[in-house]
Design a protein around this motif. Structure first.
Motif, PDB file in Angstrom:
ATOM      1  N   THR A 140       7.992   9.714  -4.938  1.00  0.00           N
ATOM      2  CA  THR A 140       6.539   9.651  -4.779  1.00  0.00           C
ATOM      3  C   THR A 140       6.117   8.643  -3.721  1.00  0.00           C
ATOM      4  N   GLY A 141       7.021   7.711  -3.381  1.00  0.00           N
ATOM      5  CA  GLY A 141       6.612   6.545  -2.615  1.00  0.00           C
ATOM      6  C   GLY A 141       5.877   5.592  -3.542  1.00  0.00           C
ATOM      7  N   PRO A 142       5.526   4.401  -3.048  1.00  0.00           N
ATOM      8  CA  PRO A 142       4.814   3.430  -3.883  1.00  0.00           C
ATOM      9  C   PRO A 142       3.498   4.006  -4.401  1.00  0.00           C
ATOM     10  N   THR A 143       3.268   3.886  -5.696  1.00  0.00           N
ATOM     11  CA  THR A 143       2.038   4.410  -6.298  1.00  0.00           C
ATOM     12  C   THR A 143       0.919   3.367  -6.339  1.00  0.00           C
ATOM     13  N   ARG A 144       1.280   2.100  -6.126  1.00  0.00           N
ATOM     14  CA  ARG A 144       0.323   0.976  -6.149  1.00  0.00           C
ATOM     15  C   ARG A 144      -0.310   0.797  -7.531  1.00  0.00           C
ATOM     16  N   THR A 145       0.459   1.146  -8.537  1.00  0.00           N
ATOM     17  CA  THR A 145       0.113   0.790  -9.910  1.00  0.00           C
ATOM     18  C   THR A 145       1.419   0.546 -10.627  1.00  0.00           C
ATOM     19  N   ASN A 146       1.364   0.189 -11.918  1.00  0.00           N
ATOM     20  CA  ASN A 146       2.602  -0.075 -12.639  1.00  0.00           C
ATOM     21  C   ASN A 146       2.309  -0.238 -14.129  1.00  0.00           C
ATOM     22  N   VAL A 147       2.522   0.828 -14.893  1.00  0.00           N
ATOM     23  CA  VAL A 147       2.392   0.746 -16.347  1.00  0.00           C
ATOM     24  C   VAL A 147       3.718   1.136 -17.006  1.00  0.00           C
ATOM     25  N   LYS A 185       2.645  -5.235  -8.115  1.00  0.00           N
ATOM     26  CA  LYS A 185       2.772  -4.005  -7.342  1.00  0.00           C
ATOM     27  C   LYS A 185       1.435  -3.297  -7.161  1.00  0.00           C
ATOM     28  N   ALA A 186       0.475  -3.595  -8.036  1.00  0.00           N
ATOM     29  CA  ALA A 186      -0.855  -2.993  -7.925  1.00  0.00           C
ATOM     30  C   ALA A 186      -1.859  -3.921  -7.265  1.00  0.00           C
ATOM     31  N   ALA A 187      -1.415  -5.088  -6.808  1.00  0.00           N
ATOM     32  CA  ALA A 187      -2.353  -6.121  -6.351  1.00  0.00           C
ATOM     33  C   ALA A 187      -3.217  -5.669  -5.180  1.00  0.00           C
ATOM     34  N   ALA A 188      -2.635  -4.965  -4.216  1.00  0.00           N
ATOM     35  CA  ALA A 188      -3.418  -4.548  -3.047  1.00  0.00           C
ATOM     36  C   ALA A 188      -4.474  -3.518  -3.445  1.00  0.00           C
ATOM     37  N   ALA A 189      -4.100  -2.573  -4.306  1.00  0.00           N
ATOM     38  CA  ALA A 189      -5.065  -1.561  -4.761  1.00  0.00           C
ATOM     39  C   ALA A 189      -6.160  -2.202  -5.610  1.00  0.00           C
ATOM     40  N   MET A 190      -5.798  -3.174  -6.424  1.00  0.00           N
ATOM     41  CA  MET A 190      -6.793  -3.874  -7.229  1.00  0.00           C
ATOM     42  C   MET A 190      -7.757  -4.660  -6.331  1.00  0.00           C
ATOM     43  N   ALA A 191      -7.196  -5.320  -5.328  1.00  0.00           N
ATOM     44  CA  ALA A 191      -8.039  -6.085  -4.403  1.00  0.00           C
ATOM     45  C   ALA A 191      -8.994  -5.172  -3.641  1.00  0.00           C
ATOM     46  N   LYS A 192      -8.517  -4.006  -3.245  1.00  0.00           N
ATOM     47  CA  LYS A 192      -9.383  -3.049  -2.545  1.00  0.00           C
ATOM     48  C   LYS A 192     -10.525  -2.598  -3.456  1.00  0.00           C
ATOM     49  N   ALA A 193     -10.225  -2.391  -4.739  1.00  0.00           N
ATOM     50  CA  ALA A 193     -11.266  -1.998  -5.687  1.00  0.00           C
ATOM     51  C   ALA A 193     -12.312  -3.096  -5.835  1.00  0.00           C
ATOM     52  N   VAL A 194     -11.874  -4.349  -5.796  1.00  0.00           N
ATOM     53  CA  VAL A 194     -12.831  -5.459  -5.854  1.00  0.00           C
ATOM     54  C   VAL A 194     -13.726  -5.430  -4.624  1.00  0.00           C
ATOM     55  N   GLU A 195     -13.130  -5.309  -3.457  1.00  0.00           N
ATOM     56  CA  GLU A 195     -13.922  -5.276  -2.221  1.00  0.00           C
ATOM     57  C   GLU A 195     -14.954  -4.148  -2.242  1.00  0.00           C
ATOM     58  N   GLU A 196     -14.568  -3.010  -2.760  1.00  0.00           N
ATOM     59  CA  GLU A 196     -15.456  -1.849  -2.763  1.00  0.00           C
ATOM     60  C   GLU A 196     -16.614  -1.984  -3.747  1.00  0.00           C
ATOM     61  N   HIS A 206       3.820  -1.883  -0.345  1.00  0.00           N
ATOM     62  CA  HIS A 206       2.830  -1.583  -1.377  1.00  0.00           C
ATOM     63  C   HIS A 206       1.411  -1.973  -0.980  1.00  0.00           C
ATOM     64  N   ASP A 207       1.215  -2.399   0.264  1.00  0.00           N
ATOM     65  CA  ASP A 207      -0.147  -2.612   0.748  1.00  0.00           C
ATOM     66  C   ASP A 207      -0.826  -1.252   0.869  1.00  0.00           C
ATOM     67  N   MET A 208      -2.144  -1.268   0.979  1.00  0.00           N
ATOM     68  CA  MET A 208      -2.874  -0.013   1.127  1.00  0.00           C
ATOM     69  C   MET A 208      -2.567   0.620   2.484  1.00  0.00           C
ATOM     70  N   PRO A 209      -2.687   1.944   2.593  1.00  0.00           N
ATOM     71  CA  PRO A 209      -2.412   2.608   3.871  1.00  0.00           C
ATOM     72  C   PRO A 209      -3.449   2.245   4.926  1.00  0.00           C
ATOM     73  N   GLU A 210      -3.102   2.508   6.163  1.00  0.00           N
ATOM     74  CA  GLU A 210      -4.027   2.227   7.277  1.00  0.00           C
ATOM     75  C   GLU A 210      -5.353   2.930   7.041  1.00  0.00           C
ATOM     76  N   GLY A 211      -6.436   2.225   7.332  1.00  0.00           N
ATOM     77  CA  GLY A 211      -7.766   2.763   7.107  1.00  0.00           C
ATOM     78  C   GLY A 211      -8.326   2.424   5.749  1.00  0.00           C
ATOM     79  N   GLU A 212      -7.450   1.936   4.828  1.00  0.00           N
ATOM     80  CA  GLU A 212      -7.898   1.560   3.492  1.00  0.00           C
ATOM     81  C   GLU A 212      -7.560   0.104   3.156  1.00  0.00           C
ATOM     82  N   LYS A 213      -7.041  -0.621   4.128  1.00  0.00           N
ATOM     83  CA  LYS A 213      -6.617  -1.989   3.858  1.00  0.00           C
ATOM     84  C   LYS A 213      -7.816  -2.904   3.600  1.00  0.00           C
ATOM     85  N   CYS A 214      -7.569  -3.971   2.851  1.00  0.00           N
ATOM     86  CA  CYS A 214      -8.616  -4.957   2.577  1.00  0.00           C
ATOM     87  C   CYS A 214      -9.040  -5.648   3.869  1.00  0.00           C
TER      88      CYS A 214
END
Length: 428
Positions: free
Chosen positions: A409-416, A46-57, A73-81
């Motif tokens: 909240t909608g998808p938080t793009r993390t999961n603990v 569930k956090a994969a897209a946010a993690m991938a974006k952090a790698v790209e950045e 759970h993909d990143m929002p428009e303008g923040e996608k990988c």
């Protein structure tokens, strides 16, 4: 004690927990050095897209790859990988999109050399999203078993033991496919105990479980598998890679975010507002309604005896409860926990509670969880809504929806995992 409403305080605690688990803050500190060869980024959860974006950045140099995350759970428009592909698939029951993504990921890591790097981004939900059936099994076989497990009351360790042995990619088999490439796995934990071989069914780490364990789990919950699954489990032709297997010689793993981190963040917020925080545990398991009985007893102990701390205090806990589904209501384990807590507390004054899934989705509904107030039962009664009837029907969602007390909240793009907070205010 700062002047803050219990409801606002509970929401602030939950937000602090979410902030502590933000993948884009956690990933950069754990990125490895660039290899001599190429870098392939893969992942699931569930956090994969946010993690991938952090790698790209934060990655200098060429990268490509593919991760799979839950629908929406993909990143929002303008923040996608832009360099790492992102596929969305179904959770908690796998679908064809997850199967095809898993197949592509599996093929992507093969044929690499020791000079190449596979950066694997793993978070909760990956078990369903990375759905590549073992030879001789179909997606439909996996779907049938998944549905049965979800209704059975099996805990996450048991469910993922079964999933590993019906898969061609879980239980260390992805690491085996990538050898001899360097593999670095970054994990966000959503399981009690933070066991890496349980998170997303451990595709890149050794698997201590066996086919015999899998057969025993299905028998324990009286689950009769399809004939093809039964034959596969009896044949047990190829075990998952075990500890000390040479396929892991070039593998390393980093736990970059844990449930305890979120509880610690909430603890600091509580202290700031003058509440005594009591962390009861980050890995609490069991039936949601049974856990609620214990939590209600502890809250009453605070009210009656100032133990384990005097009011104002907040009881914090994490972990993953289970629900044995007997009704046909709209559930979610956090809504079930809160509804059972409401029944146990029976309108006790000065006790408030919040229970939410940190991924923003409680079970398969659109809410993260809900909030409980001292007057919840009274308000429900005025609406003709029975807490006990809704609990018997596993219908916590509808109960709190009627009170307008769902937390969305909608998808938080993390999961603990789950986050629970029970606030006990001073009497009066």
């Amino acid at each position: 004690m700062n002047a803050i409403s219990p409801e606002k305080f509970l929401r602030d605690l939950f937000q602090a927990g979410l902030d502590a688990a933000n993948p884009r803050l956690a990933v950069p500190d754990y990125l490895p050095q660039a290899p001599k060869g190429k870098t392939v980024v893969i992942g699931a959860g569930k956090a994969a897209a946010a993690m991938a974006k952090a790698v790209e950045e934060n990655w200098e140099g060429p990268i490509d790859g593919l991760v799979v995350t839950r629908y929406d759970h993909d990143m929002p428009e303008g923040e996608k990988c832009t360099r790492i592909g992102v596929v969305e698939a179904a959770h908690p029951v796998p679908d064809a999109a997850g199967r095809e993504a898993a197949k592509r990921i599996y093929e992507m890591v093969q044929g690499l050399s020791a000079d190449d790097l596979v950066l694997c981004l793993i978070s909760g939900g990956g078990s369903s999203l990375l759905a590549l059936p073992a030879e001789g099994l179909s997606l439909e076989d996996k779907q049938t078993i998944n549905k049965a497990l979800l209704k059975s009351g099996a805990n996450i360790i048991e469910m993922n033991t079964v999933r590993k042995h019906l898969s061609a990619i879980k239980g260390g088999q992805l690491a085996a496919a990538a050898a001899p490439a360097q593999m670095v796995s970054l994990l966000i934990s959503d399981v009690p105990g933070d066991d890496p071989d349980v998170i997303a069914s451990g595709p890149t780490v050794p698997d201590p479980s066996t086919f015999a364990d899998t057969r025993a789990i299905l028998a324990k919950y009286d689950i009769t598998p399809p004939a093809s699954v039964a034959a596969h489990l009896e044949k047990a032709a190829k075990e998952t890679p075990k500890p000390n297997d040479p396929v892991f010689a070039n593998c390393s793993m980093h736990m970059i975010s844990r449930p305890q981190d979120s509880l610690e963040a909430a603890r600091r917020v509580a202290e700031k507002h003058g509440f005594t925080p009591v962390v009861l545990g980050d890995s609490i398991e069991g039936e949601a309604r049974e856990v609620a009985k214990v939590m209600a007893a502890i809250a009453r102990q605070v009210t009656n005896h100032d133990q384990p701390a005097p009011a104002p205090c907040v009881l914090l806990s994490g972990g993953e409860t289970t629900v044995t589904v007997k009704g046909n209501g709209r559930g979610g384990r956090n809504a079930e926990f809160l509804l059972a807590l409401a029944v146990e507390l029976d309108g006790a004054a000065d006790i408030y509670a919040l229970a939410c899934d940190t991924d923003g989705i409680d079970g398969s509904e659109d809410n993260a969880g809900a909030i409980l107030r001292p007057d919840s039962l009274e308000r429900a009664e005025k609406l003709g809504v029975s807490a006990k009837e809704h609990l018997a029907n596993n219908d916590g969602y509808s109960f709190f929806q009627a009170l307008d007390d769902l937390i969305i909240t909608g998808p938080t793009r993390t999961n603990v995992n789950d986050f629970r907070a029970i606030v006990v205010m001073p009497k009066g």
